[in-house]
Design a protein around this motif. Structure first.
Motif: not given
Length: 200
Positions: A170-177, A181-184
């Motif tokens: 992926p162009e952007v990989h957000v590890r959302n754990d 929200i603002d950082d992601a």
């Protein structure tokens, strides 16, 4: 054939002219991830940031689209494929309009996402993988869907009895754990700024 007498009609106003007017590079921000991963929440946060920057955007959300355009589709593999095909075509029109279009869909199959990527120019599809562990998604379960799926009340539920094929690059990989929200959202904005999508 139904399409044999249909001819593409070219516009007098071009995509590049619309892009110049909006002072941005149009693209599809394709948010993908499990149910409850935070796709819609983060996509909304990204759109809010883009609006504050004066950018022209539109957010297509999975549930909202199924209330109208894709109301007649179910959740079989075939219907999921058709769901994403239609969204891809709509998103392509938004790109042609010079808009940054955000889409928040589970879109579980690699092939379907690549098919949408192929609809637009090479740099106009930005895959944003909201990578949230299944256990975390189940704990959140904002709509109570995992509980119903575990009870056998919802068949073909992604992550339970239907597969999710995670993006390979992926162009952007957000590890959302446990990530704010603002950082992601800022991670997506940073990518767009670095790659020149938000030029003045």
């Amino acid at each position: 054939m139904r399409t044999e007498n249909i001819v593409w009609h070219d516009h007098h106003v071009t995509k590049s002219e619309r892009e110049k007017l909006k002072a941005q590079r149009p693209c599809i921000l394709w948010f993908t991830g499990l149910s409850g991963s935070g796709k819609s929440t983060i996509a909304n946060a990204v759109e809010t940031k883009l609006l504050a920057m004066g950018k022209h955007t539109y957010l297509l959300d999975g549930d909202n689209i199924r209330h109208g355009l894709n109301r007649g589709l179910g959740f079989s593999d075939e219907d999921r494929i058709e769901n994403i095909r239609r969204i891809g075509e709509v998103a392509k029109l938004f790109v042609d309009a010079g808009t940054i279009v955000l889409t928040a869909f589970i879109s579980p199959f690699l092939e379907d996402r690549e098919r949408v990527r192929a609809l637009v120019e090479a740099d106009e599809f930005v895959e944003v993988f909201i990578d949230t562990p299944l256990e975390t998604c189940e704990q959140r379960d904002p709509k109570g869907l995992y509980k119903k799926a575990r009870a056998g009340e919802i068949p073909n539920f992604t992550g339970i009895d239907s597969p999710y094929e995670a993006p390979e690059a992926p162009e952007v990989h957000v590890r959302n754990d446990n990530v704010p929200i603002d950082d992601a959202a800022q991670q997506v904005i940073d990518y767009l700024q670095t790659k020149g999508y938000l030029h003045a």
